[in-house]
Motif scaffolding. Structure first.
Motif, short mmCIF file in Angstrom:
data_model
loop_
_atom_site.label_atom_id
_atom_site.label_comp_id
_atom_site.label_asym_id
_atom_site.label_seq_id
_atom_site.Cartn_x
_atom_site.Cartn_y
_atom_site.Cartn_z
N PRO A 276 0.83 -1.21 0.00
CA PRO A 276 0.00 0.00 0.00
C PRO A 276 0.86 1.26 0.00
CG PRO A 276 -0.04 -1.05 2.16
CD PRO A 276 0.68 -1.99 1.25
N LEU A 277 0.40 2.27 -0.70
CA LEU A 277 1.17 3.50 -0.82
C LEU A 277 1.54 4.13 0.53
CD1 LEU A 277 2.46 5.63 -2.66
CD2 LEU A 277 0.23 6.78 -2.76
N PRO A 278 0.64 4.15 1.54
CA PRO A 278 1.02 4.79 2.81
C PRO A 278 2.25 4.17 3.46
CG PRO A 278 -1.35 4.44 2.74
CD PRO A 278 -0.78 3.74 1.55
N ALA A 279 2.51 2.87 3.23
CA ALA A 279 3.68 2.22 3.81
C ALA A 279 4.96 2.85 3.31
CB ALA A 279 3.66 0.73 3.49
N MET A 280 4.92 3.45 2.13
CA MET A 280 6.10 4.10 1.56
C MET A 280 6.02 5.61 1.70
SD MET A 280 6.47 1.63 -1.80
CE MET A 280 4.71 1.63 -2.19
N ALA A 281 4.83 6.17 1.51
CA ALA A 281 4.68 7.63 1.53
C ALA A 281 5.01 8.21 2.89
CB ALA A 281 3.25 8.00 1.13
N ARG A 282 4.79 7.45 3.97
CA ARG A 282 5.03 8.01 5.31
C ARG A 282 6.49 8.40 5.52
NH1 ARG A 282 6.41 4.30 9.69
NH2 ARG A 282 7.05 2.27 8.89
N HIS A 283 7.40 7.74 4.81
CA HIS A 283 8.82 8.06 4.97
C HIS A 283 9.23 9.32 4.21
CE1 HIS A 283 9.14 4.24 6.94
NE2 HIS A 283 8.83 3.56 5.86
N MET A 284 8.35 9.80 3.35
CA MET A 284 8.68 10.93 2.48
C MET A 284 8.14 12.26 3.01
SD MET A 284 7.46 8.72 -0.80
CE MET A 284 7.22 10.12 -1.87
N LEU A 285 7.40 12.23 4.12
CA LEU A 285 6.64 13.41 4.55
C LEU A 285 7.53 14.61 4.82
CD1 LEU A 285 4.02 11.77 6.96
CD2 LEU A 285 3.72 12.47 4.57
N GLY A 286 8.77 14.39 5.30
CA GLY A 286 9.65 15.51 5.63
C GLY A 286 10.52 15.98 4.48
N LEU A 287 10.35 15.40 3.30
CA LEU A 287 11.28 15.69 2.20
C LEU A 287 11.30 17.17 1.82
CD1 LEU A 287 13.22 14.62 0.02
CD2 LEU A 287 11.22 14.23 -1.44
N MET A 288 10.14 17.82 1.85
CA MET A 288 10.06 19.22 1.42
C MET A 288 10.14 20.19 2.59
SD MET A 288 9.94 19.05 -1.85
CE MET A 288 9.57 17.85 -3.14
N HIS A 289 10.57 19.73 3.74
CA HIS A 289 10.64 20.57 4.94
C HIS A 289 11.35 21.88 4.63
CE1 HIS A 289 11.01 21.56 9.19
NE2 HIS A 289 12.28 21.87 8.96
N GLY A 290 10.71 22.98 5.01
CA GLY A 290 11.31 24.29 4.83
C GLY A 290 11.08 24.91 3.47
N ARG A 291 10.43 24.19 2.57
CA ARG A 291 10.19 24.73 1.23
C ARG A 291 8.75 25.21 1.12
NH1 ARG A 291 13.74 21.06 -2.92
NH2 ARG A 291 12.83 22.49 -4.42
N PRO A 292 8.48 26.16 0.22
CA PRO A 292 7.09 26.55 -0.01
C PRO A 292 6.27 25.33 -0.43
CG PRO A 292 8.60 28.06 -1.13
CD PRO A 292 9.44 26.92 -0.62
N GLY A 293 5.07 25.23 0.10
CA GLY A 293 4.22 24.10 -0.25
C GLY A 293 4.46 22.84 0.55
N ALA A 294 5.36 22.90 1.53
CA ALA A 294 5.69 21.69 2.30
C ALA A 294 4.46 21.15 3.03
CB ALA A 294 6.81 21.98 3.30
N ARG A 295 3.63 22.05 3.56
CA ARG A 295 2.45 21.60 4.29
C ARG A 295 1.48 20.89 3.34
NH1 ARG A 295 -0.43 25.90 8.04
NH2 ARG A 295 1.65 25.72 8.99
N ALA A 296 1.28 21.45 2.16
CA ALA A 296 0.40 20.81 1.17
C ALA A 296 0.97 19.46 0.74
CB ALA A 296 0.22 21.72 -0.05
N PHE A 297 2.27 19.40 0.60
CA PHE A 297 2.94 18.13 0.24
C PHE A 297 2.62 17.05 1.27
CE2 PHE A 297 6.69 15.34 0.51
CZ PHE A 297 6.84 14.95 -0.80
N ARG A 298 2.78 17.39 2.55
CA ARG A 298 2.50 16.42 3.61
C ARG A 298 1.02 16.04 3.63
NH1 ARG A 298 5.79 20.03 6.45
NH2 ARG A 298 3.97 20.89 7.54
N ARG A 299 0.16 17.03 3.47
CA ARG A 299 -1.28 16.77 3.54
C ARG A 299 -1.72 15.84 2.41
NH1 ARG A 299 -5.20 18.48 0.73
NH2 ARG A 299 -3.99 20.18 -0.20
N ILE A 300 -1.27 16.11 1.20
CA ILE A 300 -1.67 15.27 0.07
C ILE A 300 -1.17 13.84 0.25
CG2 ILE A 300 -1.34 14.90 -2.41
CD1 ILE A 300 -1.27 18.00 -2.67
N LEU A 301 0.09 13.69 0.65
CA LEU A 301 0.62 12.34 0.85
C LEU A 301 -0.12 11.61 1.97
CD1 LEU A 301 4.51 12.60 0.56
CD2 LEU A 301 2.89 11.72 -1.12
N THR A 302 -0.47 12.34 3.03
CA THR A 302 -1.12 11.71 4.17
C THR A 302 -2.57 11.35 3.87
OG1 THR A 302 0.29 12.95 5.70
CG2 THR A 302 -1.71 11.98 6.60
#
Length: 333
Positions: A276-302
């Motif tokens: 399942p995608l969440p098993a992999m996506a959860r490790h990517m949540l911090g990838l965009m930390h500090g960049r514009p759109g980081a919150r949207a990135f985390r929300r969409i993946l989650t």
């Protein structure tokens, strides 16, 4: 001049975090960093579902297996199985402070039993041809850190162990939770440097409290390497600089967007296998930390990854949200 060895920079073994999907993701950011499994107990390796516990993708090399246990014969058998699976190193956990670990007589409580740890390491070394290493604390509870750390290291060195990863804090086995044990006991980097100075023939890697690559490189000067845990997991983009800054690679840093693109084949292959995608996506949540759109990135993946049939389009949408936010900021500037 030979390039630095893999242990010049490593990502710590972290329970429930550094599974095979996490390691494959970290590998697209750094080709050289040494990656570690979650801790697996020796009995689980011997009696459990080995493919589930030990299986990994060839892209993860160099990768080390961390074992938990205190029975030399069991650890030797588990190490042999791990080496047969292709791991590049077998590491013994002498640092985890959780109640579950203590009840099983392994982890940080073994700091009180250096001769037993040495016996375990001798058995592991006799069973495998790959390096056998120790990850430890500087002591537990009311131990004198100098005596406990040097005592453990010297006992293991007498058994032939050359490589030690030292989490530069005590572990308090009573009164502190595992989470508190990662923050509350004070750090003692000078003691780890003293260990290297007085045991120059051993390979000493510093772990604990290293929050940035700058901090790690400064704190690790004169040692054989640094190991980052939570910082590498929560802000994985820093791994994109490791090959150049630590290993001297003549390659550009790996940008977060490039890392997502490089991770796509792995994601696609695992999705096709039914992961399942969440098993992999959860490790990517911090990838965009500090960049514009980081919150949207985390929300969409989650949020979107848990929908039935979710696939690569979710990752693409999350990346697009960051690109759009970055474009808006550029236009506004």
């Amino acid at each position: 001049m030979a390039p630095p060895p893999a242990h010049a920079f490593s990502v710590a073994p972290m329970m429930d975090w550094t599974d095979r999907h996490c390691r494959a993701f970290h590998r697209v950011l750094s080709r050289r960093a040494l990656l570690y499994t979650e801790m697996v107990t020796a009995p689980a390796v011997i009696h459990g579902d080995r493919d589930r516990l030990l299986g990994f993708d060839a892209v993860e090399h160099p990768v080390a297996l961390q074992l938990g246990g205190s029975d030399p014969a069991q650890l030797a058998e588990a190490a042999r199985i791990g080496a047969d699976y292709g791991y590049d190193e077998i590491n013994l956990n002498v640092g985890c402070p959780s109640d579950r670990v203590q009840s099983g007589r392994f982890g940080a409580c073994l700091m009180r039993e250096p001769e037993l740890v040495a016996e375990c390491m001798a058995a592991i070394r006799a069973a495998v041809s790959v390096p056998a290493t120790v990850k430890c604390r500087i002591g537990v509870d009311d131990q004198d850190p100098v005596q406990s750390l040097f005592g453990l290291v010297d006992a293991c060195a007498a058994a032939g162990v050359r490589h030690f990863v030292v989490h530069a804090r005590k572990a308090w086995l009573q009164g502190l939770s595992p989470k508190e044990n990662r923050d509350i006991p004070p750090l003692d980097y000078p003691l780890v440097h003293r260990l290297k100075a007085e045991r120059p023939g051993l390979e000493i890697v510093l772990n604990g409290g290293l929050e940035t690559l700058d901090m790690a490189q400064e704190a690790g000067q004169g040692l054989d390497g640094v190991m980052l845990g939570r910082a590498a997991y929560h802000t994985p983009a820093l791994l994109g600089e490791v090959d150049r800054r630590v290993f001297g690679a003549d390659t550009p840093d790996v940008d977060a967007h490039a890392a997502l693109e490089a991770y796509r084949p792995y994601l696609a292959a695992r999705l096709a296998e039914g992961v399942p995608l969440p098993a992999m996506a959860r490790h990517m949540l911090g990838l965009m930390h500090g960049r514009p759109g980081a919150r949207a990135f985390r929300r969409i993946l989650t949020v979107e990854s848990v929908r039935p049939g979710a696939g690569l389009e979710v990752v693409d949408a999350a990346a697009a949200a960051v690109r759009e936010a970055e474009a808006r900021r550029t236009e506004a500037a």
